[in-house]
Design an enzyme around this catalytic site. Structure first.
Site, PDB file in Angstrom:
ATOM      1  N   HIS A 299       0.965  -1.442  -0.309  1.00 18.60           N
ATOM      2  CA  HIS A 299      -0.241  -0.233  -0.224  1.00 18.60           C
ATOM      3  C   HIS A 299       0.533   1.472  -0.235  1.00 18.60           C
ATOM      4  O   HIS A 299       1.482   1.465   0.696  1.00 18.60           O
ATOM      5  CB  HIS A 299      -0.893   0.176   1.482  1.00 18.60           C
TER       6      HIS A 299
ATOM      7  N   TYR B 223     -10.022   4.847   6.850  1.00 20.35           N
ATOM      8  CA  TYR B 223     -10.163   5.535   7.654  1.00 20.35           C
ATOM      9  C   TYR B 223     -10.974   6.786   8.086  1.00 20.35           C
ATOM     10  O   TYR B 223     -10.939   7.949   7.251  1.00 20.35           O
ATOM     11  CB  TYR B 223      -9.065   6.131   8.989  1.00 20.35           C
TER      12      TYR B 223
ATOM     13  N   PRO C 230      -5.957   0.202  18.338  1.00 18.72           N
ATOM     14  CA  PRO C 230      -4.869  -0.286  16.754  1.00 18.72           C
ATOM     15  C   PRO C 230      -5.339   0.625  15.513  1.00 18.72           C
ATOM     16  O   PRO C 230      -4.403   0.909  14.446  1.00 18.72           O
ATOM     17  CB  PRO C 230      -6.524  -1.084  16.185  1.00 18.72           C
TER      18      PRO C 230
ATOM     19  N   TYR D  61       3.097   7.209  10.586  1.00 21.71           N
ATOM     20  CA  TYR D  61       2.206   5.706  10.479  1.00 21.71           C
ATOM     21  C   TYR D  61       3.714   4.520   9.197  1.00 21.71           C
ATOM     22  O   TYR D  61       3.329   3.802   9.921  1.00 21.71           O
ATOM     23  CB  TYR D  61       1.556   6.265   9.198  1.00 21.71           C
TER      24      TYR D  61
HETATM   25  P1  RFL Z   1       0.750 -11.497  21.303  1.00 21.33           P
HETATM   26  O1  RFL Z   1      -0.052 -11.759  20.063  1.00 21.33           O
HETATM   27  O2  RFL Z   1      -0.943 -11.487  22.877  1.00 21.33           O
HETATM   28  O3  RFL Z   1       1.274 -13.113  22.197  1.00 21.33           O
HETATM   29  C1  RFL Z   1       1.387 -13.329  23.410  1.00 21.33           C
HETATM   30  C2  RFL Z   1       1.374 -14.672  23.332  1.00 21.33           C
HETATM   31  O4  RFL Z   1       1.333 -15.106  24.329  1.00 21.33           O
HETATM   32  C3  RFL Z   1       0.470 -16.644  25.324  1.00 21.33           C
HETATM   33  N1  RFL Z   1       0.307 -16.292  26.549  1.00 21.33           N
HETATM   34  C4  RFL Z   1       0.981 -17.382  27.308  1.00 21.33           C
HETATM   35  N2  RFL Z   1       1.653 -17.974  27.170  1.00 21.33           N
HETATM   36  C5  RFL Z   1       2.553 -18.775  27.968  1.00 21.33           C
HETATM   37  N3  RFL Z   1       2.284 -18.457  29.169  1.00 21.33           N
HETATM   38  C6  RFL Z   1       0.935 -17.088  29.884  1.00 21.33           C
HETATM   39  N4  RFL Z   1       0.935 -17.527  30.734  1.00 21.33           N
HETATM   40  C7  RFL Z   1       0.902 -16.872  28.942  1.00 21.33           C
HETATM   41  N5  RFL Z   1      -0.293 -15.891  28.435  1.00 21.33           N
HETATM   42  C8  RFL Z   1      -0.508 -15.292  27.580  1.00 21.33           C
HETATM   43  C9  RFL Z   1      -0.877 -15.625  23.979  1.00 21.33           C
HETATM   44  O5  RFL Z   1      -1.728 -17.257  24.798  1.00 21.33           O
HETATM   45  C10 RFL Z   1      -0.426 -15.439  23.128  1.00 21.33           C
HETATM   46  O6  RFL Z   1       0.413 -16.876  22.336  1.00 21.33           O
HETATM   47  O7  RFL Z   1       1.466 -10.323  21.745  1.00 21.33           O
HETATM   48  P2  RFL Z   1       2.471  -9.952  21.666  1.00 21.33           P
HETATM   49  O8  RFL Z   1       3.274 -11.789  20.707  1.00 21.33           O
HETATM   50  O9  RFL Z   1       3.533  -8.970  21.642  1.00 21.33           O
HETATM   51  O10 RFL Z   1       2.080  -9.550  19.472  1.00 21.33           O
HETATM   52  C11 RFL Z   1       1.312  -8.298  19.711  1.00 21.33           C
HETATM   53  C12 RFL Z   1      -0.077  -8.003  18.878  1.00 21.33           C
HETATM   54  O11 RFL Z   1      -0.627  -9.591  19.055  1.00 21.33           O
HETATM   55  C13 RFL Z   1      -0.421  -7.045  18.537  1.00 21.33           C
HETATM   56  O12 RFL Z   1       0.307  -5.998  19.507  1.00 21.33           O
HETATM   57  C14 RFL Z   1      -1.344  -6.866  17.034  1.00 21.33           C
HETATM   58  O13 RFL Z   1      -2.041  -7.685  16.843  1.00 21.33           O
HETATM   59  C15 RFL Z   1      -2.152  -5.234  17.516  1.00 21.33           C
HETATM   60  N6  RFL Z   1      -2.733  -4.993  16.738  1.00 21.33           N
HETATM   61  C16 RFL Z   1      -2.196  -4.494  15.247  1.00 21.33           C
HETATM   62  N7  RFL Z   1      -1.123  -4.515  14.991  1.00 21.33           N
HETATM   63  C17 RFL Z   1      -0.373  -3.806  14.100  1.00 21.33           C
HETATM   64  O14 RFL Z   1       0.715  -3.542  14.057  1.00 21.33           O
HETATM   65  N8  RFL Z   1      -1.085  -3.797  13.174  1.00 21.33           N
HETATM   66  C18 RFL Z   1      -2.498  -3.756  12.883  1.00 21.33           C
HETATM   67  O15 RFL Z   1      -3.011  -3.189  11.990  1.00 21.33           O
HETATM   68  C19 RFL Z   1      -3.410  -4.307  14.079  1.00 21.33           C
HETATM   69  N9  RFL Z   1      -4.274  -3.837  14.180  1.00 21.33           N
HETATM   70  C20 RFL Z   1      -4.404  -5.147  16.342  1.00 21.33           C
HETATM   71  C21 RFL Z   1      -4.402  -4.833  15.287  1.00 21.33           C
HETATM   72  C22 RFL Z   1      -4.865  -5.631  17.554  1.00 21.33           C
HETATM   73  C23 RFL Z   1      -6.362  -5.850  17.548  1.00 21.33           C
HETATM   74  N10 RFL Z   1      -7.037  -6.212  18.373  1.00 21.33           N
HETATM   75  C24 RFL Z   1      -7.621  -7.552  19.191  1.00 21.33           C
HETATM   76  C25 RFL Z   1      -6.667  -6.023  19.831  1.00 21.33           C
HETATM   77  C26 RFL Z   1      -6.055  -5.213  15.168  1.00 21.33           C
HETATM   78  C27 RFL Z   1      -7.250  -5.302  16.326  1.00 21.33           C
HETATM   79  C28 RFL Z   1      -8.659  -5.908  16.532  1.00 21.33           C
HETATM   80  C1  PHB Z   2      -6.586  -4.158  10.539  1.00 20.36           C
HETATM   81  O1  PHB Z   2      -6.362  -4.203   8.845  1.00 20.36           O
HETATM   82  O2  PHB Z   2      -6.678  -5.377  11.162  1.00 20.36           O
HETATM   83  C2  PHB Z   2      -6.224  -2.610  10.418  1.00 20.36           C
HETATM   84  C3  PHB Z   2      -5.419  -2.178   9.460  1.00 20.36           C
HETATM   85  C4  PHB Z   2      -5.109  -0.804  10.361  1.00 20.36           C
HETATM   86  C5  PHB Z   2      -5.708  -0.721  11.785  1.00 20.36           C
HETATM   87  C6  PHB Z   2      -5.757  -1.375  12.824  1.00 20.36           C
HETATM   88  C7  PHB Z   2      -6.222  -2.683  12.108  1.00 20.36           C
HETATM   89  O3  PHB Z   2      -5.051   1.263  11.513  1.00 20.36           O
END
Ligand code: RFL
Ligand code: PHB
Length: 383
Positions: free
Chosen positions: A68, A195, A287, A378
């Site tokens: 993108h 957005y 997010p 960004y």
């Molecule tokens: P995770 O992915 O939560 O992984 C942590 C892992 O640890 C496990 N765990 C344990 N394991 C052993 N013992 C325990 N006691 C434990 N407790 C937990 C869990 O099961 C899990 O597998 O953290 P990590 O690796 O730091 O990664 C972070 C990312 O997952 C998170 O920041 C992103 O998903 C956030 N996020 C986005 N980030 C971006 O960079 N770009 C995006 O577009 C973006 N969109 C989003 C998002 C997060 C969202 N949600 C659902 C919060 C969109 C959404 C909707």
């Molecule tokens: C997504 O594709 O899940 C997404 C994209 C941009 C954002 C957050 C989530 O800022």
């Protein structure tokens, strides 16, 4: 080394350490299938793409990810601003789902013999001493592992951060009075991320691949998925995006639906004794800036470098890990807060605040300097 959590942070760190000849074991609370079924992030900074490339896990990302060059921002009903991040910064972003990244990381771990124990119930012992140990229980019994260092990559709800006593940490927190209701649908996405700030609330149009769209709408914190049948979701989304986008959106049945609260959180320092926190275990961002996954990858980039140097006897990078990582963390926390404030409608927003928000959007649309500032944050500040 023992790594707690096999999400993106933990698995990437494990692969980085293994590549440099440092032995490690990863312990994950959930099953592999469960981790692979979580629908989360979608947008990668170019720096994150390069981290995954260097690790040799970016072949499918390059084949299937979608480059993108910018994002669109809709506001005041029909206004649309295209921010051309590539032209402004020289860097694009890549849309490639976290689920796909996680699959690529697990496949590499399998091929390279990196040990990951799933469904492990973990407790940490003596992480503030020179002889930390990690006990874990699985269906097949209990184990105790002694190690030099522990990496807490177990997300916001993990055990690592709560092991750090209250007096040894400072927590910074802000919660926002709404959540995001998100759906996946097997329909073609818009060509560019959009957005939208609308009087009915925020909306976001994103993608996973040419036949898989990801959409979000801002919703009250206490809403449940049952209150959002597909018809209501589509109606609300189409009402919130500019008409020029609404007429191009292809609707269809949702195949996944979930609500996520929005919060900003940072714990300082990101280390205690021989325990080092990385990713969501140490910080959460709303997010809106697409930063969470990218920060998880930059943290483990710094942490792997420090752990490898310490294996060779030099502890200076480990000692400085938290200070180094927090520089980038706070930049992304600030940017995610800024994007959240700019693009959402707050339940208690006063007419004054409404006017200043509109002015911020108008200024952004009229100023290349403002767009460049947004774009450089960004697409991601340098590591
Ligand atoms: P995770 O992915 O939560 O992984 C942590 C892992 O640890 C496990 N765990 C344990 N394991 C052993 N013992 C325990 N006691 C434990 N407790 C937990 C869990 O099961 C899990 O597998 O953290 P990590 O690796 O730091 O990664 C972070 C990312 O997952 C998170 O920041 C992103 O998903 C956030 N996020 C986005 N980030 C971006 O960079 N770009 C995006 O577009 C973006 N969109 C989003 C998002 C997060 C969202 N949600 C659902 C919060 C969109 C959404 C909707
Ligand atoms: C997504 O594709 O899940 C997404 C994209 C941009 C954002 C957050 C989530 O800022």
């Amino acid at each position: 080394m023992v790594i707690i959590g096999a999400g993106p942070a933990g698995t990437t760190l494990g692969l980085m350490l293994q590549k440099q000849g440092v032995d490690c074991l990863i312990l994950e609370r959930q099953s592999r299938d469960y981790v692979l079924s979580r629908i989360r992030a979608g947008v990668l900074e170019w720096g994150s793409v390069e981290i995954l490339e260097r690790l040799g896990v970016a072949v499918r990302l390059h084949a299937e990810g979608h480059i993108h060059k910018g994002v669109s921002i809709g506001w005041a009903g029909s206004q649309v601003l295209d921010v051309d991040m590539l032209a402004l910064t020289g860097k694009p972003m890549v849309a490639y789902g976290q689920t796909e990244i996680q699959k690529d990381l697990y496949d590499a771990a399998d091929e390279r013999g990196l040990p990951i124990v799933f469904e492990a119930d973990v407790t940490l012992h003596g992480v503030d001493s020179d002889r930390p140990s990690v006990a874990y229980e699985t269906h097949s019994g209990s184990e105790l592992v002694h190690c030099r260092l522990v990496a807490g990559c177990d997300g916001y709800h993990g055990v690592s951060r709560i092991t750090v006593p209250q007096e040894a940490k400072t927590e910074y927190e802000k919660s926002y009075p709404f959540g995001w209701m998100g759906i996946l649908s097997e329909t073609p996405p818009l060509p560019q991320l959009l957005y939208a700030n609308n009087e009915r609330g925020f909306a976001l149009c994103s993608e996973r691949n040419p036949m898989l769209s990801r959409y979000y709408v801002q919703c009250p914190l206490d809403d449940t998925v049952d209150e959002w049948p597909d018809e209501r979701f589509w109606e609300e989304l189409l009402a919130r995006v500019p008409a020029s986008a609404a007429e191009r959106i292809v609707t269809g049945p949702s195949i996944e639906k979930s609500i996520a609260p929005l919060r900003s959180y940072v714990v300082e320092p990101m280390q205690w004794g021989n325990l080092y926190l990385a990713g969501d275990a140490a910080h959460i961002v709303p997010p809106t800036g697409a930063k969470g996954l990218n920060l998880a990858l930059s943290d483990v980039h710094y942490l792997a470098e420090a752990m490898v140097a310490s294996a060779g006897g030099d502890r200076s990078l480990l000692d400085g890990y938290s200070d180094r990582a927090l520089q980038r963390v706070w930049s992304s926390v600030r940017f995610s807060w800024f994007m959240t404030m700019l693009l959402h409608r707050f339940p208690d927003q006063t007419p004054f605040e409404q006017k200043t928000q509109e002015k911020d959007l108008e200024y952004l649309a009229s100023s290349v300097a403002a767009q460049t500032s947004m774009a450089e944050q960004y697409v991601g500040l340098p590591l």
